[in-house]
Design an enzyme around this catalytic site. Structure first.
Site, short mmCIF file in Angstrom:
data_model
loop_
_atom_site.label_atom_id
_atom_site.label_comp_id
_atom_site.label_asym_id
_atom_site.label_seq_id
_atom_site.Cartn_x
_atom_site.Cartn_y
_atom_site.Cartn_z
CD GLU A 50 -24.77 35.44 116.01
OE1 GLU A 50 -25.32 36.53 116.25
OE2 GLU A 50 -24.58 35.03 114.86
CG ASP A 51 -28.25 39.04 117.03
OD1 ASP A 51 -27.90 37.95 116.54
OD2 ASP A 51 -28.40 40.07 116.35
CG ASP A 54 -33.15 32.23 111.37
OD1 ASP A 54 -34.11 31.56 111.73
OD2 ASP A 54 -33.16 32.89 110.31
CE LYS A 82 -36.39 33.86 114.11
NZ LYS A 82 -36.52 34.59 112.82
CG PHE A 103 -38.01 39.50 111.34
CD1 PHE A 103 -36.86 38.96 110.78
CD2 PHE A 103 -38.01 40.84 111.71
CE1 PHE A 103 -35.73 39.76 110.58
CE2 PHE A 103 -36.89 41.64 111.51
CZ PHE A 103 -35.75 41.09 110.95
CG ASP A 110 -30.77 45.40 112.16
OD1 ASP A 110 -30.42 44.24 112.44
OD2 ASP A 110 -30.59 45.90 111.04
NE ARG A 116 -28.35 47.64 114.83
CZ ARG A 116 -28.07 46.43 114.40
NH1 ARG A 116 -28.25 45.39 115.18
NH2 ARG A 116 -27.61 46.23 113.18
P1 5GP Z 1 -28.49 32.41 110.77
O1 5GP Z 1 -27.21 32.36 110.01
O2 5GP Z 1 -28.49 31.61 112.04
O3 5GP Z 1 -29.66 32.05 109.89
O4 5GP Z 1 -28.78 33.92 111.08
C1 5GP Z 1 -28.27 34.57 112.17
C2 5GP Z 1 -28.35 36.06 111.96
O5 5GP Z 1 -29.51 36.43 111.18
C3 5GP Z 1 -28.52 36.76 113.29
O6 5GP Z 1 -27.27 37.07 113.87
C4 5GP Z 1 -29.32 37.99 112.89
O7 5GP Z 1 -28.43 39.00 112.46
C5 5GP Z 1 -30.15 37.56 111.71
N1 5GP Z 1 -31.52 37.16 112.11
C6 5GP Z 1 -32.06 35.92 112.06
N2 5GP Z 1 -33.34 35.93 112.50
C7 5GP Z 1 -33.61 37.21 112.83
C8 5GP Z 1 -34.78 37.87 113.37
O8 5GP Z 1 -35.85 37.30 113.65
N3 5GP Z 1 -34.66 39.21 113.59
C9 5GP Z 1 -33.52 39.91 113.30
N4 5GP Z 1 -33.53 41.22 113.55
N5 5GP Z 1 -32.41 39.33 112.80
C10 5GP Z 1 -32.45 37.99 112.57
#
Ligand code: 5GP
Length: 145
Positions: A50-51, A54, A82, A103, A110, A116
């Site tokens: 995963e990138d 969050d 995060k 963010f 992106d 990206r």
């Molecule tokens: P989660 O389900 O853990 O809240 O969200 C994960 C996904 O939300 C990540 O794979 C990404 O696509 C997006 N995301 C969450 N935080 C960020 C951020 O700070 N920047 C970007 N570009 N995408 C984020």
């Protein structure tokens, strides 16, 4: 992903999924699979890359979906964590960096499809500035790209 793959010395296959959240504002963690894996993962040792993690909701959903396909093992690798935003605890076996609640864009991440290609990960303090068409050029310049 390309940088990670180059750093792994054992034989591996790389496969991709494309997902999006339903965007209904409920933050339910239910995601839509836009493109599924090409290959079966049954009986394979799988690392889900995963990138950024969050809330952890996306990952929780994906882990449940992929576990149902009976891989031999399933671990998580995340570039950015995060953790302050976490709603569901997720097991991250291989972690890159902890980051604050900001963010981030660049290095694959992106904002509405853009940024990206920035070579560095940049924290965004002013989201409105992302709509500035000259921002990419200035950000690339300051990132030394
Ligand atoms: P989660 O389900 O853990 O809240 O969200 C994960 C996904 O939300 C990540 O794979 C990404 O696509 C997006 N995301 C969450 N935080 C960020 C951020 O700070 N920047 C970007 N570009 N995408 C984020």
């Amino acid at each position: 992903m390309a940088d990670l793959a180059r750093a792994i010395t054992t034989p591996i296959n790389v496969d991709f999924m494309s997902i999006s959240s339903y965007g209904d504002g409920t933050n339910s963690g239910v995601v839509r699979i836009l493109k599924d894996l090409d290959e079966s993962i049954t009986g394979h040792d799988v690392i889900l890359v995963e990138d950024i993690i969050d809330t952890g909701l996306t990952l929780t959903y994906l882990l449940a979906t992929l576990s149902a396909r009976r891989p031999a093992s399933l671990e998580v690798c995340g570039l950015l964590d995060k953790s302050v935003r976490r709603i569901v605890e997720v097991p991250i076996r291989y972690k890159g960096f902890d980051i604050p609640d900001e963010f981030v864009i660049g290095y694959g991440l992106d904002h509405e499809g853009r940024y990206r290609n920035l070579r560095a990960v940049l924290g965004v303090r002013d989201m409105a500035a992302l709509r500035d068409p000259d921002l990419v050029a200035r950000a690339l310049e300051s990132a030394g790209a």
